[in-house]
Design a protein around this motif. Structure first.
Motif, mmCIF file in Angstrom:
data_model
loop_
_atom_site.group_PDB
_atom_site.id
_atom_site.type_symbol
_atom_site.label_atom_id
_atom_site.label_comp_id
_atom_site.label_asym_id
_atom_site.label_seq_id
_atom_site.Cartn_x
_atom_site.Cartn_y
_atom_site.Cartn_z
ATOM 1 N N GLY B 146 0.754 -1.569 0.057
ATOM 2 C CA GLY B 146 0.570 0.041 0.162
ATOM 3 C C GLY B 146 0.570 1.067 -0.250
ATOM 4 N N ARG B 147 0.625 2.092 -0.172
ATOM 5 C CA ARG B 147 0.452 3.466 0.022
ATOM 6 C C ARG B 147 0.474 4.837 0.450
ATOM 7 N NH1 ARG B 147 -0.099 4.531 -5.985
ATOM 8 N NH2 ARG B 147 -1.954 5.322 -6.009
ATOM 9 N N GLY B 148 1.072 5.555 0.583
ATOM 10 C CA GLY B 148 0.289 6.931 1.979
ATOM 11 C C GLY B 148 0.213 6.050 3.356
ATOM 12 N N ARG B 149 -1.694 6.430 3.337
ATOM 13 C CA ARG B 149 -1.709 6.363 4.714
ATOM 14 C C ARG B 149 -2.496 4.332 4.841
ATOM 15 N NH1 ARG B 149 -3.422 9.627 9.307
ATOM 16 N NH2 ARG B 149 -5.443 8.165 8.747
ATOM 17 N N ARG B 151 -0.490 2.640 4.072
ATOM 18 C CA ARG B 151 1.027 1.453 3.967
ATOM 19 C C ARG B 151 0.769 0.858 5.270
ATOM 20 N NH1 ARG B 151 6.769 2.886 3.713
ATOM 21 N NH2 ARG B 151 6.444 3.519 1.443
#
Ligand SMILES: Cc1cc2nc3c(=O)[nH]c(=O)nc-3n(C[C@H](O)[C@H](O)[C@H](O)COP(=O)(O)O)c2cc1C
Ligand code: SF4
Lengths: 564, 450
Positions: B146-149, B151
């Motif tokens: 995942g990416r950003g929040r 993650r």
């Protein structure tokens, strides 16, 4: 056939000139991604069928995108003894009509935009072409200085001979046979070329450091991730004139002593991927990539790699992580890519547009290249103008061109006579400039002095129907969405900025929230790891300063007076 | 020699050291959260940012990763930094409002509550678990997804990982308790037949085969506890060295993977709750043959930086200082009788004394082990050879042993310089020590029967 000598190159040039000025009628359809999207492939196949059915003596070819996608599909018509004619928004019906007219020795005026290079054909002015302007005089090509895009939409992008006919590969030949790598680097330093990917770092200096780095293996990476929202200049270069880019990449390899190049291609460009692979195959067949390039003893391989599909993968260190098969997270610097880049080897990362400038520099010399531009920024820049504007598209202009001129005189001004409220230069990080303050020079220094940046040259035009709170919230959502999440300021901070902005947008806020935005924005600018987080707050903070009315309306009345 | 300024102090940095390490060395503490001394810097929490002025240009840099360069000026506590760190603490607190370590961290930065909209997460995304699994255990059973929040650390497809060796280092390094070793994961190994059944030390590569008296119930294993005591850390951090060799030579000096080292060239080993100390090989080679040793008395209390011993050999004397605070409970009787034992087996029978430490966990944290110890020793050896080249006529090559009469050949002032640069780094106060034999003639040790 492999090109080995100057003689080979000359022969190819002749063949290219012939195919650019054919004896019989030639119709070339623009077949880039945008052309495809608007039915160019259907058009092409219909045309092939029609030719067979009627036994027409015509040849059918293809070109690339010229930067005005809403005018696609375009067609270039080549009649013997006449300059090529450029038709826009061509349909099957229109093409049939054009062919019929030609049989009757007439030239269809409908959809005919201009001639391409009328001065290239000698002789008396052609009465049939009366009142048909040359492309240099007609919008949207007027006032452009097409150095990089000169061949885009005109030549067949997969034809080596046509590129050679347009002076292609003479720079590489010259470099390989007459110039030492140092001299190549010196020319690039002289030219004052700076990276077009957004950071504007002097390309020659980067190359010089990479050349001096001691390692047997080095890499040239062409950054074709083109993630900036609204940008499509790199795609246009790649699909319109791929060999120009390849020539630039090989020159970069020669200059720094690297034998391997990689094009890191935006994941969302599947058509470009197929296309570039075809181009690589062709270039290899001609001996323009691979072993003994142009008959010299310089070898260079080029590979196309599809990207990881995230905006941050365009950041050069995240890009290298992504190439190594890791998640694309920006790395800490030092070490810099020129010391330890891809697989810990010295690596240069350059944008497509940057590399496409190289052949011109080597061919004509750095000094001549530096003849246009501003004191600190040389050459031309491709601007992607989008938004509420009459003629969106790519405008290649000398650096230092006036923004107002570009918007009003070149791109036709705002849509339907509306008022320009704001213009964002350098999307997604650049400030939204108020519509009254557009009399500025487009170059990195001017924009920096305004607390903004020119970035990769995306210009977004907004009219009076737009609410800046809405647009800024939208932009922030983009940053939240695309944050990799490695560092706290960006992951948590930009998210919280968005929460506050949402509250403002929905009328659940107080003026104090603006102070919070200031505090947190200032911190993120200083503390974020990469330029994605670091660049996010400025445009919000400047937006609050310059469009305070919009914010106050949202905060005090609790609603937006523009969107209802 | 690299000298820089940190908060107005001129500081000498070791080769390749970071700003953070250099600052710690002179007692300047910089807040951090995702930093771990035995792992590569990550630069994610941004708490350790400092202002670095270099070529008249001031920028914020993460001190955990930024090299201590010559002549740079570093400020660790400006208003901008303090304000920024507070905001970061607020952000972390908003993310993890119920996690003790985050609350404590925020508290230490003067932040009691956060103005931002909270979420209830238990992971700060410091990346320690992912990094220890990937870089130290070299397993890569988990990574971020995942990416950003969105993650988060996870196994592929959130399924029990086939690659996980169950070493538990991820849970060990986790500062918030978010990362837990699944009991089933450990059980999975027990179900395997015959030779495939391995205990976690076998899977980590410490030992090649084992007959387990605990039916492979690693959680009942007493070796486990001892291993953790030994390293004062998770055994995985000793892994690289264990795999290579137990004893290594760095720059010509021996280093043991089961010891903790202090920068004053004292090794520490934890034995039954006591901390045993001795001189390292580096000291041994420089001193040559020891013929006298002065020690503090048994049952006396020793503080950090107090003299541990004074050894003499080759007409020169040497001052060594204690890296640990505690009560001296035991002095090696053999060296009183035969001081030369110190130089003959410095890591073994030539140990010096044992203390009952006041806070062994804290003390161990400050000592060097594994990779950081090797790095340190390598640096010291470079420094020594540079010193010898510059200051003496000797023509020594790195990795070659120092001649046994090295100390004899040195002039007094040079000798003092060596003493000062390498051994007196911990010195806090001067205390007169006496030869044990002289002050405490007492009953001469009577050998045990035989
Ligand atoms: C978040 C982020 C996204 C980026 N995306 C791109 C991109 O899509 N294309 C690009 O050429 N450079 C991009 N860059 C800039 C690159 O990091 C790098 O500066 C550039 O490729 C260097 O090439 P140049 O010197 O030719 O500009 C991005 C930078 C950041 C911080
Ligand atoms: S600033 Fe954002 S994108 Fe860049 S490293 Fe930090 S979290 Fe990732």
């Amino acid at each position: 056939m492999k090109i080995k000598t100057m003689g080979d190159l000359d022969k190819l040039r002749e063949a290219g000139l012939k195919s650019l000025a054919p004896k019989q009628l030639k119709i070339s359809i623009s077949m880039s991604t945008c052309g495809h999207a608007l039915g160019a492939d259907i058009l092409y196949h219909e045309l092939v069928k029609e030719k067979a059915k009627q036994g027409l003596k015509i040849s059918i070819g293809q070109t690339g995108c010229s930067g005005f996608c809403n005018l696609e599909p375009m067609a270039v018509l080549r009649l013997h003894g006449r300059p090529p004619l450029l038709y826009t928004q061509v349909t099957v019906k229109k093409v049939k009509r054009i062919i019929q007219d030609i049989k009757r020795k007439k030239i269809t005026k409908q959809g005919l935009l201009c001639t391409i290079g009328s001065d290239s054909v000698s002789g008396e002015p052609d009465p049939a072409l009366n009142n048909i302007p040359d492309y240099k005089e007609v919008s949207p090509f007027k006032d452009q200085h097409r150095r990089l895009l000169e061949n885009c939409g005109i030549i067949n992008p997969l034809s080596v001979s046509e590129y050679v006919a347009m002076e292609g590969y003479s720079a590489l030949y010259k470099a390989l046979y007459q110039m030492d790598p140092e001299v190549v680097v010196d020319e690039v330093i002289q030219s004052g070329l700076r990276g077009r990917g957004g950071a504007w770092f002097p390309t020659g200096i980067k190359w010089d450091m990479a050349r001096k780095a001691q390692h047997k293996e080095k890499f040239v990476i062409c950054n074709a991730d083109e993630g900036d929202p609204g940008a499509f200049k790199d795609r246009t270069i790649m699909e319109g004139n791929p060999f120009k880019l390849f020539e630039g990449i090989v020159l970069a390899g020669y200059a720094i002593g690297s034998h391997q190049g990689l094009i890191y291609l935006r994941e969302e460009y599947p058509h470009t991927y197929e296309f570039l692979n075809d181009a690589v195959y062709t270039a290899k067949r001609y001996g323009l990539l691979g072993k003994n390039i142009l008959g010299s003893n310089f070898n260079f391989t080029l590979k196309i790699i599809r990207g990881g599909g995230s905006y941050v993968c365009g950041e050069e260190t995240a890009l290298m992580d992504s190439l190594e098969g890791e998640m694309g997270d920006p790395r800490l610097r030092p070490p810099f890519p020129i010391e330890k880049g891809l697989w810990e080897r010295p690596t240069i990362v350059n944008n497509v547009e940057t590399l496409a400038n190289i052949p011109h520099i080597i061919e004509h010399g750095g000094e001549s290249y530096a003849g246009i531009g501003t004191e600190k920024a040389k050459g031309t820049k491709i601007l992607s103008v989008i938004g509420k504007i009459k003629q969106p598209g790519l405008y290649e202009v000398p650096l230092g061109t006036n923004l107002e001129h570009v918007i009003f005189n070149m791109a036709g001004g705002p849509l339907n006579g509306s008022q320009i409220k704001a213009v964002q230069v350098g999307s997604p990080f650049g400030n939204f400039l108020s519509g009254e303050k557009l009399d500025i020079s487009l170059d990195p220094e001017t924009l920096r002095s305004m607390g903004s940046m020119i970035g990769s040259g995306v210009i977004v035009v907004l009219n009076q129907d737009t609410c800046l709170v809405d647009i800024l919230l939208h932009t922030l959502s983009f940053f939240v969405e695309e944050s990799c999440g490695k560092c706290v300021p960006c992951r948590e901070g930009v998210f919280q900025m968005k929460e506050i902005m949402t509250a403002i947008y929905e009328g659940r806020s107080t003026m104090e929230d603006l102070t919070s935005l200031h505090d947190i924005g200032g911190m993120i600018k200083d503390f974020a790891l990469c330029a994605l987080g670091g660049g996010a707050p400025s445009l919000i903070l400047n937006g609050i300063r310059d469009f305070r009315k919009d914010f106050e309306a949202h905060i005090t009345t609790g609603k937006c007076s523009w969107t209802s | 020699m690299t000298t820089l300024e940190i908060d107005g102090k001129r500081v000498e940095a070791k080769e390749g050291a970071t700003i953070l390490k250099t600052a710690q060395q002179v007692g300047i503490q910089i807040p951090n959260f995702c930093y771990h001394k035995d792992m590569e810097p990550y630069g994610g929490c941004r708490l350790c940012m400092v202002e670095v002025t270099e070529n008249n240009f001031t920028r914020l840099q993460p001190s955990c990763a930024y090299p201590a360069k010559n002549n740079i000026v570093v400020k660790t506590n400006t208003e901008r930094l303090v304000k920024g760190r507070k905001l970061i603490a607020e952000l972390l607190l908003a993310r993890c409002p119920n996690i003790d370590s985050v609350i404590n961290l925020a508290d230490s930065l003067g932040v009691k509550k956060s103005r931002f909209s909270p979420t209830d997460s238990d992971c700060v995304l410091c990346g320690l678990c992912v990094r220890v699994c990937r870089d130290v255990a070299k397993v890569r059973a988990i990574d971020f997804v995942g990416r950003g929040r969105n993650r988060r650390p996870a196994t592929p497809f959130d399924m029990p990982s086939e690659d996980c060796i169950g070493c538990g280092s991820c849970a060990f390094v986790c500062p918030t308790g978010a990362m837990k070793m699944e009991y089933e994961n450990a059980l999975r190994w027990r179900k395997l037949p015959g030779p495939l059944r391995k205990c976690r030390y076998m899977r980590m590569g410490f030992i090649s085969h084992k007959v387990c008296p605990n039916d492979f119930q690693c959680w009942n294993c007493e070796v486990d506890q001892r291993m953790e005591d030994l390293g004062a850390s998770h055994p995985v951090f000793m892994l690289k060295e264990a795999r290579a060799k137990e004893r290594e030579k760095i720059g010509g000096f021996e280093i043991l993977s089961d010891r903790l080292y202090d920068e004053g060239h004292i090794w520490v080993k934890r034995i039954n709750g006591l901390a045993r100390m001795g001189i390292d090989d580096f000291t041994r080679q420089i001193v040559g043959l020891v013929n006298d040793i002065k020690l503090p008395p048994v049952n006396s209390f020793i503080s950090k930086g107090d003299p541990l011993c004074i050894i003499s050999g080759n007409e020169k004397t040497f001052h060594l200082y204690s890296p640990i605070e505690g009560k001296i409970v035991d002095i090696n009787p053999d060296i009183i009788d035969n001081p030369s034992l110190v130089s003959m087996a410095p890591h073994g029978r030539g140990w010096i004394l044992s203390v009952e430490p006041s806070d062994i966990v804290q003390a161990s944290k400050e000592l060097l082990s594994g990779r950081s110890a090797i790095e340190w020793l390598r640096h010291e050896s470079h420094k020594l050879y540079d010193f010898i080249r510059e200051e003496t006529e000797l023509d020594l090559l790195p990795d070659k042993a120092i001649p046994p009469d090295f100390a004899t050949t040195l002039k007094k002032d040079i000798w003092n310089k060596i003493d000062k640069t390498f051994f007196m780094v911990r010195q806090k106060r001067r205390v007169e020590l006496h030869s044990v034999g002289q002050t405490d003639p007492g009953p001469k040790k009577i050998p045990d029967s035989s």
